[in-house]
Design an enzyme around this catalytic site. Structure first.
Site, short mmCIF file in Angstrom:
data_model
loop_
_atom_site.label_atom_id
_atom_site.label_comp_id
_atom_site.label_asym_id
_atom_site.label_seq_id
_atom_site.Cartn_x
_atom_site.Cartn_y
_atom_site.Cartn_z
CB CYS A 328 -3.90 -5.88 -5.02
SG CYS A 328 -3.86 -4.21 -4.30
CG HIS A 433 -7.56 -7.60 -2.18
ND1 HIS A 433 -6.44 -8.39 -2.22
CD2 HIS A 433 -7.10 -6.31 -2.12
CE1 HIS A 433 -5.35 -7.65 -2.18
NE2 HIS A 433 -5.72 -6.38 -2.13
#
Length: 479
Positions: A328, A433
């Site tokens: 991310c 994630h």
């Protein structure tokens, strides 16, 4: 309701264990925390909630939903937090002064609480910090106000490993308004190491002072398997036999979703390490992995990385063929540039390890995603064609750098719009994630399996049943 004498006392652990304990009795159970402050979040139907309530819902065998954590505060600086209401960022509440936010949000919090109560046999409520923070009582919407609204029966838990546990329990009880003291049905001593017989006569003396019994003494639960709620958890080596791989996560100041690395603590031969300086990474070899994790403030964390000299170390590790993973915000940092025309995060040159550029968008991407890796090369080749599930929480949108792409410098896009790999194959960045929470990924990378979450929850409930008074547990949910 589970209240604590401080942050880190064990509220989340105890609430999770209670959720599974009562669910195993065939009761319909839901967790609830009115307001959570954490950059550890999970995606559910309708938006995002704190990770603790997500896992508590799974422990309760309930579908996680936004009512279980109606307010999520995501710190962006020491004195500023993003305000997430019912799963979505609320710009108006984010802009308000701290003490004005709660009153505005309370009707929503109250409705969420009563909705869960109406639909379940048991609602296990988690407090925040301490209910005895007398400077915050007037604006509190997470501790005593919720306890009163729900007419909750409460446990007060303290961390005895830190010392001063009986003073913490008595002091907290003494600072509560008299009517709220009566809600405390039991004290719990958590993280105990030693001979329990040495505690006497303190529990009896405390009960004489307060009228509240100590209903449980829970031993220190090393490696319980539940992701940590606050802060960076310890990196005590857990590998059975020789350590063959170190996964070093750069613990920058605004780290987010650090709990997704918890499963690595249970992989044989793998050591999970947290690093804040080049010296802490000096022992790593080419087979080890350096992770740039998620960030709530990517540009600020990138600046910190450079201040520590970690940018040069990561670049050097990559140049030596070492494995680098960006997740991310970490993916964004690996690219050529961060472009922010919306005032979301900040502009900055990236590390230049992937020929990508990230532009920050005002709208936030929040969703669960199922995907399959394309063919990967080099040290990450084991992930080729592996299916995985994860979640996205990001403002940035990342794409190939136009000028570099025109010149022929292209990254290998291994998940469409979500993950890229450098030409050498040792640098991988992805938006998803939860990579190390997927058993298929752990099997592919390390040839290992770890205990399922269901196993973890059952172990928590077993520990609870072994060390808390059974009659007290029954009394908390008696009609």
């Amino acid at each position: 309701m589970v209240l604590g004498t401080s942050s880190g006392a064990g509220k989340s652990w105890l609430a999770t264990a209670l959720c599974r304990h009562y669910a195993r009795q065939g009761l319909r159970v839901a967790p609830f925390k009115a307001q959570n402050m954490s950059n550890n979040a999970r995606v559910v139907q309708g938006g995002e909630i704190g990770s603790a309530q997500y896992f508590q819902a799974l422990a309760a065998r309930a579908e996680p939903e936004v009512r279980m954590n109606p307010v999520l505060l995501k710190p962006e600086a020491d004195t500023h937090s993003q305000y997430v209401l019912m799963g979505r960022v609320d710009p108006a509440l984010t802009a308000l002064p701290w003490r004005e936010r709660g009153e505005r949000a309370w009707p929503t919090v109250r409705a969420a609480l009563h909705g869960l109560i109406a639909e379940h046999d048991v609602v296990v409520i988690e407090g925040a910090g301490s209910p005895a923070e007398i400077n915050l009582m007037a604006s509190d919407i997470v501790n005593l106000r919720v306890a009163r609204e729900a007419n909750a029966r409460c446990l007060l838990v303290t961390d005895i490993d830190r010392g001063g546990a009986f003073a913490h329990l008595y002091g907290t009880w003494a600072l509560l308004p008299e009517a709220d003291r009566a809600r405390i049905r039991g004290f719990v001593l958590n993280k105990f190491r030693g001979d329990a017989a040495l505690l006497a006569p303190a529990p009896e003396q405390l009960q004489a002072l307060t009228g509240v019994p100590t209903v449980g003494v829970i031993p220190m639960q090393w490696r319980h398997g539940l992701p940590e709620e606050d802060g960076v958890f310890d990196d005590r080596s857990n590998a059975s036999g020789a350590v063959h791989t170190t996964v070093a996560v750069v613990a920058w100041p605004r780290i987010s979703n650090l709990d997704e690395f918890q499963p690595l603590k249970n992989v044989p031969g793998v050591r999970l390490q947290w690093a804040r300086s080049p010296a802490e990474l000096a022992h790593l070899g080419a087979s080890d992995v350096v992770v740039l994790p998620g960030s709530k403030s990517t540009a600020a964390d990138l600046a910190w990385l450079r201040e520590q000299g970690l940018d040069r170390w990561v670049a050097g590790h990559a140049a030596r063929g070492g494995r680098v993973l960006g997740v991310c915000g970490g993916l964004q940092v690996l690219g050529e540039a961060l472009i922010d025309t919306e005032g979301i995060d900040g502009n900055a040159p990236g590390l230049g390890l992937l020929p990508l550029v990230t532009s920050f968008a005002r709208d936030k991407t929040v969703r669960r995603t199922d995907a399959r890796f394309a063919a990967l090369t080099g040290p990450w080749a084991a992930l080729s064609h592996v299916d995985l599930s994860g979640y996205e929480i990001h403002h940035g949108q990342t794409a190939p750098h136009p000028a570099m792409a025109a010149a022929g410098a292209l990254a290998n896009e291994v998940l469409p719009g979500l993950a890229w790999q450098n030409t050498a194959g040792n640098v991988l960045g992805l938006y998803l994630h939860g990579l190390f929470e997927d058993p298929r990924v752990l099997q592919a990378l390390f040839g290992a399996t770890v205990p399922t979450l269901d196993t973890v929850f059952d172990r928590l409930a077993d520990a609870l049943a072994a060390h808390l008074d059974a009659a007290a547990l029954d009394a908390l949910v008696a009609p």
